[in-house]
Design a protein around this motif. Sequence first.
Motif, PDB file in Angstrom:
ATOM      1  N   GLU A 152       0.836  -1.128  -0.065  1.00 43.10           N
ATOM      2  CA  GLU A 152       0.060   0.093   0.226  1.00 43.10           C
ATOM      3  C   GLU A 152       0.761   1.335  -0.049  1.00 43.10           C
ATOM      4  OE1 GLU A 152      -2.528  -0.409   3.498  1.00 43.10           O
ATOM      5  OE2 GLU A 152      -4.154  -1.237   2.298  1.00 43.10           O
ATOM      6  N   GLY A 153       0.389   2.290  -0.460  1.00 42.62           N
ATOM      7  CA  GLY A 153       0.897   3.792  -0.335  1.00 42.62           C
ATOM      8  C   GLY A 153       2.196   3.650  -1.029  1.00 42.62           C
ATOM      9  N   LEU A 154       3.144   4.162  -0.288  1.00 44.72           N
ATOM     10  CA  LEU A 154       4.729   4.479  -0.872  1.00 44.72           C
ATOM     11  C   LEU A 154       5.155   2.974  -1.364  1.00 44.72           C
ATOM     12  CD1 LEU A 154       6.811   6.503  -1.075  1.00 44.72           C
ATOM     13  CD2 LEU A 154       7.691   5.965   1.327  1.00 44.72           C
ATOM     14  N   TYR A 155       4.852   1.974  -0.383  1.00 46.65           N
ATOM     15  CA  TYR A 155       5.549   0.708  -0.956  1.00 46.65           C
ATOM     16  C   TYR A 155       5.037   0.095  -2.114  1.00 46.65           C
ATOM     17  CZ  TYR A 155       6.289   1.455   4.219  1.00 46.65           C
ATOM     18  OH  TYR A 155       6.592   2.015   5.287  1.00 46.65           O
ATOM     19  N   LYS A 156       3.646   0.423  -2.420  1.00 51.39           N
ATOM     20  CA  LYS A 156       3.149  -0.045  -3.672  1.00 51.39           C
ATOM     21  C   LYS A 156       3.869   0.886  -4.798  1.00 51.39           C
ATOM     22  CE  LYS A 156      -1.618  -0.411  -6.008  1.00 51.39           C
ATOM     23  NZ  LYS A 156      -2.725  -0.055  -5.805  1.00 51.39           N
ATOM     24  N   GLN A 157       4.010   2.144  -4.427  1.00 54.01           N
ATOM     25  CA  GLN A 157       4.491   3.065  -5.818  1.00 54.01           C
ATOM     26  C   GLN A 157       5.972   2.389  -6.022  1.00 54.01           C
ATOM     27  OE1 GLN A 157       2.621   5.351  -7.460  1.00 54.01           O
ATOM     28  NE2 GLN A 157       4.504   5.289  -8.616  1.00 54.01           N
ATOM     29  N   ARG A 158       6.551   2.008  -4.995  1.00 52.23           N
ATOM     30  CA  ARG A 158       8.041   1.652  -5.234  1.00 52.23           C
ATOM     31  C   ARG A 158       7.966   0.527  -5.948  1.00 52.23           C
ATOM     32  NH1 ARG A 158      10.282   2.957   0.825  1.00 52.23           N
ATOM     33  NH2 ARG A 158      10.566   5.416   0.661  1.00 52.23           N
TER      34      ARG A 158
END
Length: 289
Positions: A152-158
């Motif tokens: 989710e969030g930043l981890y998903k984007q990375r």
Amino acid sequence: ALIISTSLFSQDNKLKAYLDCRCDENFIKQETAFIEYVRDQDLADIVIFIRDVRTPTGSRSYEIEIDGNNDFKEIIGKRFSCRSFSNKVVSRELIEKIIIDAQSTASWCNSQPWKVHLVSGKKLSELKSQLLKLAQQEKFDGSDIPYPEKYEGLYKQRRYDCGMQLYESLNIKKDDYDARKKQSLENFKFFNAPHAAFITSEKLLGTYGVLDCGAFITNFMNFCTYYGVDSIAQAALASFSKTVKTFLNIDEKRSLVCCISFGIGVLNDPVNNFRTERGTIDEVLEWLD
């Protein structure tokens, strides 16, 4: 002490050296063809000093001093996830040196829970054939260590950015699912690496045993970089924990953490030419005074 394996460096991956020599430079260079000599000392991996010394008896001897130019920060920055290897093998001597050096890894109560199951040659080819066939049929037999529940969030984007960089380097379009699957299957070919190190941890040590193994894996790959060897950590291979442990005769009391494929990378392959970004200091640091 410096170990230089003449079988380690390919034509595209030579050790760069600056030679400071009061001697016959042409002879030295001719006898060390596996080294690329550079004129700028700042571009060198090592600096070689050779001095012609007169002994008290009037005879001559030579003193040789070798200094490394790569500091710790530079080694960390050079490491990358290699996804295309040549078939050039790394010597057993150097592989053992990498593992011995990685043994300096800190662990809880000095438990050192990691064990390295090294596979090369015919055995690796057999395992590759078996895993690839199962992966093509999507017959995964599960991981000893649970995968992330959700990104989710930043981890998903990375994770997304990393995937897109990979596909863009190979000119694979986002909606080309066949090409994406084909590339994904390269995991189970070990990206053509000549060596695979499966890392396991004692199950009874739980999360902290796995955490210590993660530190060992990091050091293993950093020492690979230090010695001119390329590597990639592959959690994908842990999705066949049962198959791998059966093939390698690994005790059920141990958990398969991941595999490190390593060797000499094909550096001009586009898949090896992208680098992922790292988070900013504000994203990782919370400071309380």
